[in-house]
Every structure is written in structure tokens, then in C-alpha cells.
Design a protein around this motif. Structure first.
Motif, PDB file in Angstrom:
ATOM      1  N   GLU A  51       2.155   1.860  -3.417  1.00  0.00           N
ATOM      2  CA  GLU A  51       1.062   2.347  -4.281  1.00  0.00           C
ATOM      3  C   GLU A  51       0.857   3.848  -4.087  1.00  0.00           C
ATOM      4  O   GLU A  51       0.677   4.611  -5.025  1.00  0.00           O
ATOM      5  N   LYS A 101      -9.516   2.501  -3.360  1.00  0.00           N
ATOM      6  CA  LYS A 101      -8.312   3.248  -3.737  1.00  0.00           C
ATOM      7  C   LYS A 101      -8.679   4.666  -4.187  1.00  0.00           C
ATOM      8  O   LYS A 101      -7.905   5.602  -4.008  1.00  0.00           O
ATOM      9  N   ARG A 137       0.828  -1.223   0.000  1.00  0.00           N
ATOM     10  CA  ARG A 137       0.000   0.000   0.000  1.00  0.00           C
ATOM     11  C   ARG A 137       0.859   1.268   0.000  1.00  0.00           C
ATOM     12  O   ARG A 137       0.523   2.263  -0.644  1.00  0.00           O
TER      13      ARG A 137
END
Lengths: 615, 52
Positions: free
Chosen positions: A116, A151, A113
Motif C-alpha cells: 500500500e 491511512k 501494508r
């Protein structure tokens, strides 16, 4: 009193652990499991709280670990957090069985994460031209926010974060291309630092989630953190005597400490960059460009008398200049910056020139190892302060301020001995262990080394040993406590070397364990409440957010019976009332003080403000 | 009344005194550290309360 290695509240800066490797897989080492099992056993049997690692604590530890990784709820998704529930009631059993899998399974998700998010920031957000005419705001404190469910939701949160930072840069006068470049450099640095995290780091965060569920001052210290802790306590280290800092990919010398070979050699200067390090006269040079600072420090430090060679880029020629090899011999370096210091302030008092002494004490340090070896000149707070007070007396000061602001504590015996310089004799502090046995730690020396006027200056970050000293001076009516209410840490820790219990080739860390609670001679604990000053100065830091009360797992306040002690007649209630009256007069008429109060009010409001308008 | 109180407070605090040469001698007046300044002013008061 006995010289057990009791430690009361030294705050450490977490500095990370081992050598950086981008490709490193996060996985538990066998030694981690052994450390976890020993720690859980010691916590269950020796912690002051007398609570057991069970399902209930397991659930709390899981929440704590997730929060430690993602305090702002800007990386994990709600689905990630839900999936971690599989460990909710098993951390207790897994830990006892030398299994630290949850630490690494959860961290792998966090790692994904985080990458990302950095990717989204660096490829999309830093290049955006934000519209500042839109009426919107961002709340940096997301403690009470819910986890993002997609997201896209995280993207929106991050858009506001970056817009807020871009706005700050714009208001500071940066042009659009400079804003983009600054943000890009900033987040590239974050990403790089993150990529240098290791399995040891992950284990450290996880173990502290377990230990701090018992109380906020019970901590696991990795081998490197343990070294740092001992350095801080003894105010000495064995090295070349240079303070280093990481700058981009280089290790920069930011300060040359007096007494070290870096200074004596005359070949090393501030702002030089270290690009390689070698051991001994013939050791191979190891390139350290791009290394974590603590790993470079580990290579440079070493036993007194040994040789270390540095390849440096001198500041005068810069990064493109020719490199030079410097040969240095390590020595014992005194960290005098952290030691007690004195100052004399001239003051016009009743028409005559008066002198007021100030002693600043950043911590209650003590070189325990030197003490154990029988060194009569071991580094000691009390010895240093006694010398300074002696010098101030010789200079004829009319009174002394003992400045304990930001003093997070340290050695308990030093707090007791230091108090003894200012009182005749008698109890200084009471300590209670988990079996409710109470010991009174006393000053047995009838001599008062300094009997003149005394003010103890405190703030919200004066903790632990500072609170013992300030509390005793107040209880004995020996001096006046001025400033903010103190931190409110009334617990005592001891440090256990885990290698005593673990036989392994890998280095193991230490456990700093809360095993006692301390009480003032009046019987009152300092937990949460701290020491209330006789004269309160303006404060920007409230107890809800700063100090012991801000920690959910902190031990409670309570009271035991008072010890028998004789108050002095130095500072009675009438004197304190008169001083308060004078202070209140000054609040009304002193322009400097009025300005300070006003600025502190603004600071307090800003600290507590959680809405950043980004328009 | 307020002026009188202010004057009295200023006299008591003795914060505007200069040396014989007319130069400021009170280092406290220029001290940027407000907390320490207040601590020292209170210590100065304490000195007079106990010994003055």
C-alpha cells in the motif's frame, strides 16, 4: 587451551535467502516448526542467561518481531498492532509445539501494508511538486512515536519522508524532473527487493526475534547465512573468484579476486554482466536476469574442481552487445582483503629517520574446518600477524600500531594466541559459563615474539575478541590503548548445527548461542563498558546509541576475582600521563587535530539530531 | 607565553622537520586518517619515552 569453536562477535550482513517469485504465498514449512522447537529447547537449557521461554518473554518477542518488520512505524496501523496481541502470551507454547504461525500471519499484514505504501509513493508522492516555503519538519527516528491510527495519518508521514528526500536531491542540484525520476527508480527498486522476500526470510526474522530476546548475539542463521559465516571465519570460499553486485536486473562483476579462475581465464572482466549460469560442461543455461544476488551466487559457487559456465554481456559491448559463454573451473579462493596487513610509516624522530609499523586487523579469523581436518597451514590470525611482525622487525621498525578499528571480533583462541606474541606468558582472559564455572585461558609460551613499543588503536566498533586483546595488553601494561572506548561485548558464542537434532530433507540452519561471558585478567567484564583507552581520541559515537549498551537485552556488566598475572614495566602510569600531556598539548596547538576535533563534534551533533527541516 | 608553549610543543613533536634536501620527510603530516595519525604520533612519543 582447547580449540572449541568459540566465536566472539563476528557481525554478519543479512543478505536474504531464496529464489524470488512474486506470486509466492508466505507460509510456514514443516521444517521451520522443527527448527523452532529445537532452538527453544536449546535456549531454555543452554543459554548463559538461564531464563525460560514463557509468557513474559513471549510478549517481549512479539514487540521485537513487530519492531523488526516496521522499526520506523511507517507501515502498520495501530489497529494492526492491536490485533497482533492475540499472540502476546502464546508464542512460547506455539514455538514448543512446532508452530510458527504468528510469524506468517503478522507478515501477511506487513506485506499488504508495505505494498500500500509503495503504491502511494509511486502513484502520488513522487510526482508531487512540494512547497518548500512551508515551515515544517520531519523526525526520522520514530522509536518513541505512536502507531498511526489511519491511512491518512500514514499518508502524511510519508509525504514528509518523500519531501525530505526530494529536498536533499534539490540541494544536490537535481532538477524537478530528475528528482521525480530518481525517487521513482529508488522506490521501484525497494518494491522489487521486497517482492523477492520468501518464507525463509520471514522465518529468519521471526526466529531472530526469539533468539535475540535472550541476548543480542544469540542468532538463528539460515543455511545460506551459515555458509557465509563460515566463509568469513575461514577467509576462503570455493568459487570462480569474482565479487558480484546486483545492479538493476543484472548481476555485475565488480571485482576479480586474485587466484581464481575468473582471473586466470582472462575471459572475465570487471563490469561484465552475468545473464545466465550453467553447471558442468553440458548443464542447461539458467537465466538469472532479475534474480536476487544471493541466489545467483549460490548457482556460481560450488566444490573445487567443478565446472561452471557463465553467459555474460561483456562490459565493452554493454547490455545490447552479443552475449558470450565463458567456461570456468571453481577453485578455493583466499579472501585476502580481510586478512591482516602491514604498512611502514617514515617518521622524523629526534632528528633521525624512524620507521613505525602498522598492522591492520579487520577480524580474528580462523579456518576452523581446515584446523579440524588437521591441516597444519590452516588460515590463522596469529600465524599471519606473527609473519607480519617478523617482517616489520626485519625492516627495523621502532614501534608497532596494532589497528583494531572496526574489528568486530572472531575466534577466541586466536585472540588468546595473538596476545601471546606480545607477552611473556600468563592468563589472557577468563571465561565463565552459565554454571558459574570459571576457566582461565592462558598463553603458555614464555617467548615474547615482539617486545618493542606497542600502541593498540581502537574505536567504538572494536568488539569482543578485539576487546580481549586490547584489555590484556592494557592490563599487562604491555602497550598503550589509543582511540575510542570499545563496543562492550563481553560474551562468547558457540555455533550449533541444527541438523544434529533434526532429520529432514529440507536444509536446516545453525544456532549461534551465547554460552559464556568473558572477563579481563583483572576480573572486570567488558560488557557495556568495553575497554577504556589510555588516551581518548574524539568520538562521534556515544554509548547510548552505539555498542552493547544500545541493546536492551544485553547481559549486564559484572566483576569476578582477578587472575594471577605479572604486569610488565613497559608502560606505567607515569608514561601514560606524559603521553596524555603531549596529546593535550597537540589538542591546543596542532591545526590538523583541532580541525579533526571540530569536525567530529559536528558529526556527533548530526548523528544525534532527529529533526530534519523540510523547508 | 602561549607562543613559547606552542613552539616547545611543536619541537617536541618534531612534526615540521624536513630532509637534508629540504623536502618533507614526515609522512604523518599528510595522513588523511586522523585516528591513525594520532596513534602513530603517540607511538612515536612512546618510543622516545621508553628508549629515547
Amino acid at each position: 587451551m582447547s580449540r572449541s569453536f568459540a566465536v566472539v562477535g563476528v557481525f554478519l550482513v543479512w543478505v536474504g535467502l531464496a529464489v524470488a517469485q512474486d506470486s509466492e504465498q508466505f507460509k510456514p514449512k514443516p521444517v521451520f516448526g522443527k527448527e523452532a522447537r529445537v532452538i527453544s529447547y536449546v535456549l531454555d537449557n543452554n543459554h548463559y542467561r538461564k531464563i525460560k521461554l514463557n509468557d513474559s518473554l513471549s510478549a517481549a518477542i512479539l514487540v521485537r518481531y513487530i519492531t523488526e518488520l516496521d522499526n520506523s512505524k511507517t507501515y502498520f496501523l495501530a489497529s494492526d498492532v492491536k490485533s497482533f496481541d492475540r499472540y502476546k502470551y502464546s508464542i512460547d507454547d506455539l514455538t514448543r509445539n512446532e508452530n510458527v504461525t504468528p510469524a506468517f500471519e503478522i507478515y501477511k499484514v506487513y506485506d499488504q501494508r508495505y505494498k500500500e505504501r509503495m503504491n502511494y509513493v509511486l502513484t502520488t508522492l513522487v510526482n508531487q511538486n512540494f512547497d518548500y516555503s512551508i515551515d515544517e519538519y520531519y523526525e526520522p527516528n520514530r522509536e518513541k512515536a505512536t502507531w498511526a491510527t489511519s491511512k491518512e495519518e500514514l499518508n502524511e508521514i510519508w509525504r514528509k519522508i518523500i519531501k525530505s528526500q526530494a529536498l536533499s536531491l534539490k540541494l544536490a542540484g537535481k532538477k524537478p524532473d530528475e528528482i521525480t525520476e530518481t525517487l521513482k527508480t529508488r522506490y521501484q527498486r525497494f518494491a522489487k527487493t521486497f517482492s523477492q522476500f520468501t518464507s525463509e526470510d520471514v522465518f529468519g526474522i521471526y526466529m531472530n526475534s526469539i533468539t535475540e530476546a535472550y541476548d543480542p548475539h544469540t542468532n538463528y542463521m539460515s543455511p545460506k547465512q551459515s555458509d557465509l559465516f563460515k566463509q568469513q571465519m575461514s577467509l576462503s570460499l570455493e568459487g570462480i573468484g569474482a565479487q558480484l553486485q546486483s545492479e538493476n536486473d543484472y548481476t555485475k562483476i565488480v571485482r576479480i579476486l586474485p587466484g581464481g579462475d575468473a582471473q586466470k581465464s582472462g575471459k572475465v572482466n570487471e563490469n561484465d554482466l552475468i545473464i545466465a549460469v550453467a553447471q558442468g560442461k553440458d548443464g542447461e543455461m539458467v537465466d538469472v536476469v532479475g534474480w536476487r544476488l544471493d541466489d545467483v551466487v549460490k548457482l556460481i559457487k560450488g566444490p573445487k574442481g567443478t565446472v561452471v559456465r557463465l553467459m555474460i554481456l561483456p562490459a565493452k559491448t554493454g547490455v545490447n552487445g552479443p552475449a558470450q559463454e565463458v567456461v570456468l573451473v571453481r577453485d578455493k579462493i583466499k579472501l585476502e582483503d580481510q586478512a591482516a596487513k602491514k604498512e611502514v610509516i617514515n617518521y622524523q624522530l629526534n632528528g633521525r629517520q624512524a620507521k613505525l609499523g602498522v598492522i591492520s586487523l579487520p577480524s580474528f579469523y580462523m579456518d576452523y574446518e581446515a584446523y579440524q581436518k588437521g591441516d597444519p597451514n590452516y588460515k590463522s590470525t596469529t600465524r599471519d600477524v606473527k609473519q607480519l611482525v617478523g617482517e616489520l622487525k626485519a625492516e627495523g621498525v621502532d614501534g608497532i600500531v596494532m589497528d583494531l578499528r572496526n574489528n568486530g571480533g572472531g575466534s577466541l583462541p586466536e585472540a588468546v594466541d595473538l596476545t601471546g606474541l606480545f607477552i611473556k606468558n600468563g592468563p589472557v582472559v577468563q571465561v565463565k559459563n552459565s554454571s558459574s564455572k570459571i576457566d582461565v585461558l592462558a598463553d603458555d609460551d614464555k617467548e615474547i615474539f615482539y617486545s618493542g613499543p606497542l600502541v593498540v588503536l581502537t574505536n567504538r566498533f572494536s568488539a569482543s575478541a578485539s576487546e580481549i586483546f586490547a584489555g590484556a595488553i592494557q592490563d599487562y601494561q604491555r602497550g598503550v590503548v589509543v582511540g575510542e572506548p570499545t563496543f562492550g561485548k563481553g560474551t562468547v558464542q558457540t555455533v550449533l548445527d541444527l541438523s544434529r537434532f533434526i532429520n529432514d530433507d529440507e536444509p536446516v540452519g545453525d544456532l549461534k548461542l551465547t554460552f559464556q561471558k568473558f572477563y579481563r585478567v583483572t576480573g572486570s567484564s567488558t560488557q557495556h563498558k568495553g575497554v577504556s583507552p589510555d588516551i581518548s581520541l574524539p568520538s562521534a559515537f556515544d554509548a547510548e546509541h552505539f555498542g552493547e549498551s544500545a541493546s536492551p537485552s544485553a547481559l549486564p556488566w559484572d566483576v569476578i576475582r582477578a587472575a594471577s598475572f605479572q604486569k610488565t614495566t613497559d608502560v606505567n602510569e607515569r608514561v601514560v600521563a606524559a603521553l596524555n600531556k603531549s596529546y593535550q598539548d597537540r589538542v591546543r596547538y596542532d591545526a590538523n587535530l583541532k580541525k579533526f576535533i571540530s569536525e567530529t563534534d559536528i558529526l556527533r551533533k548530526n548523528i544525534n539530531e532527529n529533526t530534519h527541516f523540510i523547508k | 607565553m602561549a607562543d613559547a608553549e606552542e613552539k616547545k610543543a611543536a619541537e617536541k613533536l618534531d612534526t615540521k622537520v624536513t630532509s637534508k634536501e629540504g623536502l618533507p620527510v614526515n609522512e604523518l603530516q599528510n595522513m588523511k586518517d586522523e585516528y591513525l595519525r594520532e596513534g602513530l604520533l603517540i607511538l612515536g612519543e612512546l618510543v622516545t619515552k621508553r628508549f629515547g
